[in-house]
Design a protein around this motif. Structure first.
Motif, PDB file in Angstrom:
ATOM      1  N   LYS A 106      -7.942 -10.011  49.223  1.00 18.56           N
ATOM      2  CA  LYS A 106      -6.643  -9.923  48.576  1.00 18.56           C
ATOM      3  C   LYS A 106      -6.709 -10.710  47.272  1.00 18.56           C
ATOM      4  O   LYS A 106      -7.150 -11.861  47.251  1.00 18.56           O
ATOM      5  CB  LYS A 106      -5.552 -10.483  49.476  1.00 18.56           C
ATOM      6  CG  LYS A 106      -5.303  -9.637  50.700  1.00 18.56           C
ATOM      7  CD  LYS A 106      -4.175 -10.178  51.524  1.00 18.56           C
ATOM      8  CE  LYS A 106      -3.943  -9.283  52.731  1.00 18.56           C
ATOM      9  NZ  LYS A 106      -2.871  -9.774  53.572  1.00 18.56           N
ATOM     10  N   VAL A 107      -6.278 -10.074  46.194  1.00 17.35           N
ATOM     11  CA  VAL A 107      -6.306 -10.680  44.873  1.00 17.35           C
ATOM     12  C   VAL A 107      -4.891 -10.656  44.318  1.00 17.35           C
ATOM     13  O   VAL A 107      -4.221  -9.629  44.336  1.00 17.35           O
ATOM     14  CB  VAL A 107      -7.261  -9.907  43.935  1.00 17.35           C
ATOM     15  CG1 VAL A 107      -7.248 -10.499  42.557  1.00 17.35           C
ATOM     16  CG2 VAL A 107      -8.658  -9.882  44.509  1.00 17.35           C
ATOM     17  N   THR A 108      -4.431 -11.790  43.829  1.00  9.15           N
ATOM     18  CA  THR A 108      -3.115 -11.879  43.208  1.00  9.15           C
ATOM     19  C   THR A 108      -3.275 -11.719  41.700  1.00  9.15           C
ATOM     20  O   THR A 108      -4.107 -12.397  41.091  1.00  9.15           O
ATOM     21  CB  THR A 108      -2.459 -13.230  43.515  1.00  9.15           C
ATOM     22  OG1 THR A 108      -2.388 -13.379  44.935  1.00  9.15           O
ATOM     23  CG2 THR A 108      -1.059 -13.306  42.942  1.00  9.15           C
ATOM     24  N   VAL A 109      -2.510 -10.794  41.104  1.00  6.06           N
ATOM     25  CA  VAL A 109      -2.585 -10.574  39.666  1.00  6.06           C
ATOM     26  C   VAL A 109      -1.208 -10.734  39.039  1.00  6.06           C
ATOM     27  O   VAL A 109      -0.184 -10.432  39.648  1.00  6.06           O
ATOM     28  CB  VAL A 109      -3.146  -9.168  39.313  1.00  6.06           C
ATOM     29  CG1 VAL A 109      -4.587  -9.033  39.750  1.00  6.06           C
ATOM     30  CG2 VAL A 109      -2.312  -8.073  39.902  1.00  6.06           C
ATOM     31  N   GLN A 110      -1.212 -11.247  37.827  1.00  8.64           N
ATOM     32  CA  GLN A 110      -0.003 -11.363  37.018  1.00  8.64           C
ATOM     33  C   GLN A 110       0.047 -10.146  36.099  1.00  8.64           C
ATOM     34  O   GLN A 110      -0.960  -9.795  35.496  1.00  8.64           O
ATOM     35  CB  GLN A 110      -0.047 -12.647  36.176  1.00  8.64           C
ATOM     36  CG  GLN A 110      -0.294 -13.905  36.975  1.00  8.64           C
ATOM     37  CD  GLN A 110       0.840 -14.231  37.913  1.00  8.64           C
ATOM     38  OE1 GLN A 110       2.002 -14.002  37.600  1.00  8.64           O
ATOM     39  NE2 GLN A 110       0.509 -14.762  39.079  1.00  8.64           N
ATOM     40  N   VAL A 150      -5.373  -5.330  47.288  1.00  8.18           N
ATOM     41  CA  VAL A 150      -6.477  -5.367  48.253  1.00  8.18           C
ATOM     42  C   VAL A 150      -7.652  -4.671  47.597  1.00  8.18           C
ATOM     43  O   VAL A 150      -7.582  -3.502  47.245  1.00  8.18           O
ATOM     44  CB  VAL A 150      -6.086  -4.669  49.564  1.00  8.18           C
ATOM     45  CG1 VAL A 150      -7.262  -4.670  50.519  1.00  8.18           C
ATOM     46  CG2 VAL A 150      -4.889  -5.356  50.191  1.00  8.18           C
ATOM     47  N   ARG A 151      -8.730  -5.412  47.430  1.00 10.69           N
ATOM     48  CA  ARG A 151      -9.938  -4.856  46.796  1.00 10.69           C
ATOM     49  C   ARG A 151     -11.105  -4.946  47.712  1.00 10.69           C
ATOM     50  O   ARG A 151     -11.248  -5.757  48.517  1.00 10.69           O
ATOM     51  CB  ARG A 151     -10.246  -5.585  45.496  1.00 10.69           C
ATOM     52  CG  ARG A 151      -9.196  -5.318  44.464  1.00 10.69           C
ATOM     53  CD  ARG A 151      -9.562  -5.926  43.159  1.00 10.69           C
ATOM     54  NE  ARG A 151      -8.492  -5.627  42.217  1.00 10.69           N
ATOM     55  CZ  ARG A 151      -8.442  -6.090  41.008  1.00 10.69           C
ATOM     56  NH1 ARG A 151      -9.380  -6.845  40.551  1.00 10.69           N
ATOM     57  NH2 ARG A 151      -7.444  -5.786  40.216  1.00 10.69           N
TER      58      ARG A 151
END
Length: 151
Positions: A106-110, A150-151
């Motif tokens: 899981k990656v959080t992006v702005q 999700v990557r």
């Protein structure tokens, strides 16, 4: 699965698939991120990625067989590396997995949007919108939202 259950499972798979006893330690190592397991040449213990349990018991047993191939071949003085014919033959014979499945991250992006050209920019880290602008037109960026991918 606990450490004791893992140790018992590795010992059982070793006896069933290889006909040889596993006489060292098998432990979970949560620091493993991209690999299913690891065999240590110096003290012969095995590390396993606990995230691989999410793929099911059959896949996890395949990873155990893969690491046991390294283990038994190294102790016998045969070719234990991935490139060696002995390793490939034993892996095929026992039905171990050649590669570990990928672990989803899981990656959080702005997300930012340009006021001029409406380009959407995604960044992992927050940026100072007073200092940085759009890469296409140098327009002002406005923060839209934070998303988890999700990557």
């Amino acid at each position: 699965m606990t450490q004791e259950e893992l140790q018992a499972l590795v010992e059982q798979v070793s006896l069933d698939s290889f006909g040889k006893a596993f006489r060292h330690r098998a432990v979970f190592n949560a620091r493993l991120k991209t690999t299913g397991g690891r065999y240590h040449l110096n003290d012969h213990h095995l590390d396993f990625n606990p995230a691989m349990l999410q793929h099911g018991q059959e896949v996890f047993v395949g990873i155990i067989k893969h690491e046991l191939c390294h283990y038994h071949l190294h102790l016998e003085g045969k070719g234990y590396q991935h490139k060696d014919a002995d390793f490939k033959a034993l892996l095929a014979k026992t039905g171990g997995s050649r590669f570990a499945p990928s672990v989803t991250k899981k990656v959080t992006v702005q997300r930012y949007q340009c006021q001029n050209c409406n380009t959407v920019v995604e960044r992992r880290r927050k940026i100072n919108t007073n200092r940085y602008g759009c890469g296409n037109c140098r327009g002002k960026l406005l923060w839209i939202d934070t998303r988890t991918l999700v990557r």
